[in-house]
Design an enzyme around this catalytic site. Structure first.
Site, PDB file in Angstrom:
ATOM      1  N   LYS A   1      39.342  16.006  48.803  1.00 37.53           N
ATOM      2  CA  LYS A   1      38.999  16.693  47.722  1.00 37.53           C
ATOM      3  C   LYS A   1      38.504  18.169  47.910  1.00 37.53           C
ATOM      4  CE  LYS A   1      35.494  16.098  44.022  1.00 37.53           C
ATOM      5  NZ  LYS A   1      34.639  15.102  43.464  1.00 37.53           N
TER       6      LYS A   1
ATOM      7  N   LYS B   1      43.181  15.553  45.649  1.00 37.02           N
ATOM      8  CA  LYS B   1      42.472  15.951  44.402  1.00 37.02           C
ATOM      9  C   LYS B   1      42.234  17.536  44.565  1.00 37.02           C
ATOM     10  CE  LYS B   1      38.504  15.196  41.263  1.00 37.02           C
ATOM     11  NZ  LYS B   1      37.269  14.994  41.232  1.00 37.02           N
TER      12      LYS B   1
END
Ligand code: PBG
Length: 325
Positions: free
Chosen positions: A195, A249
């Site tokens: 992320k 992400k």
């Protein structure tokens, strides 16, 4: 002569040779729940997405039940925030009650919960603040204890899957141990493994009221300029600690990361989060009449699938399911 156009010469031929298609049953819809009744508050920077009180949320789950979507992922906005995000760890917090509300309407719908603290803390960081090398920073290990408590609150309420997004080191191992010790060895963990500290989360922070009050998240989320190998290391560690599904992400600016992750780790499901900023940009351009929303969405989601993600968290999951119908 070699003629590439033969396979495109009419719709039937084109259709036969297609290898990718949208599948809403592999898409997870994020939903934002908050306290109160009768609240359906549109998020300014995310047209078509809402903060909902539990009664409105229940109705939403009912509507989604007729559609072929993979599931929902829940984000909670408590009324009271404090230094440690107490609501996140409480069995009577907003998320445990939302899980129970959803299950009372449809006990087959996959309910994933976001495990993180930024929506619950007064300072807006993803854990509790401590002294790290003389600086006010998120304290990794104290946050792990909090993560274990939040995870168990979600598990006890009936979540089907927990998805930690705080990028704390050791979070997967901590959650796995806590779940296994409390009778939840069957519950899968979907880790937000790679992320990035991305500007694409901007609209989400309005939606979840979770912007940090000081500093930023760069000491725990990945640097956007870091080598791609760092993302592979993050994923490997999560797998070693027991993650069942790993995630990259955001999605669209990181298709190369998705692709490499799929090549390196072909043996477990790979998810990608098509985040708020990716949604808002398309919505804004569509509202101006500059692009065709549906075609842009289809093309983007196909790109994410082609890169290698089989599961996509996307604010368009419901629209895609309706288009399929
Ligand atoms: C953190 C979290 C964030 C998102 C999902 N979980 C925001 C952040 O890290 O600041 C972003 C999702 C999106 O932008 O759609 N709990």
């Amino acid at each position: 002569m070699i003629n590439m156009r033969r396979l495109r010469f009419n719709p039937a031929v084109r259709s036969l040779v297609q290898e990718y298609s949208l599948d809403s049953s592999k898409m997870i819809l994020p939903l934002f729940v908050r306290e109160g009744t009768g609240i359906k508050q549109e998020i300014g920077s995310m047209p078509g997405q809402f903060q909902m009180s539990l009664d409105v949320f229940k109705e939403k789950i009912r509507q989604l039940s007729d559609l072929n979507i993979g599931g929902v992922i829940l984000f909670g906005i408590p009324d009271v925030k404090d230094e440690v995000g107490s609501d996140a760890m409480s069995d009577s917090g907003i998320i445990p009650r939302a899980i129970e509300a959803a299950k009372s309407v449809n006990d087959k719908m996959l309910i994933v919960t976001d495990v993180c603290f930024c929506e619950y803390t007064s300072h807006g960081h993803c854990g509790c603040i401590g002294d790290v090398g003389g600086r006010k920073e998120v304290d990794n290990d104290k946050t792990l204890d909090m993560i274990a408590r939040q995870t168990l609150a979600h598990a006890r309420a009936g979540a089907d899957m927990v998805a930690p997004s705080g990028m704390m080191d050791g979070m997967i191992g901590t959650m796995r141990t806590a779940l296994d010790a409390s009778g939840f060895a069957h519950l899968p963990i979907m880790s937000y493994s790679a992320k990035y500290a991305s500007a694409f989360y901007g609209p989400f922070r309005e939606a979840a009221e979770s912007a940090p009050k000081f500093g930023d998240r760069r000491s725990y989320q990945m640097d956007i300029k870091a080598g791609i190998g760092q993302a592979m290391r993050e994923i490997q560690l999560d797998i070693d600690e027991g993650a069942d599904i790993v995630m990259v992400k955001p999605a669209l600016a990181y298709l190369d990361v998705i692709r490499l992750a799929k090549e390196r780790f072909p043996d477990l499901p790979l998810a990608a989060y098509n985040v708020s900023g990716e949604y808002s940009m398309v919505k804004a351009a569509a509202q101006l009449g500059w692009i065709d929303e549906r075609r842009i969405v289809e093309e983007s989601l196909i790109a994410i699938a082609r890169a290698g993600a089989s599961i996509v968290i996307t604010y368009w999951a419901e629209d895609v399911a309706r288009w399929e119908k």
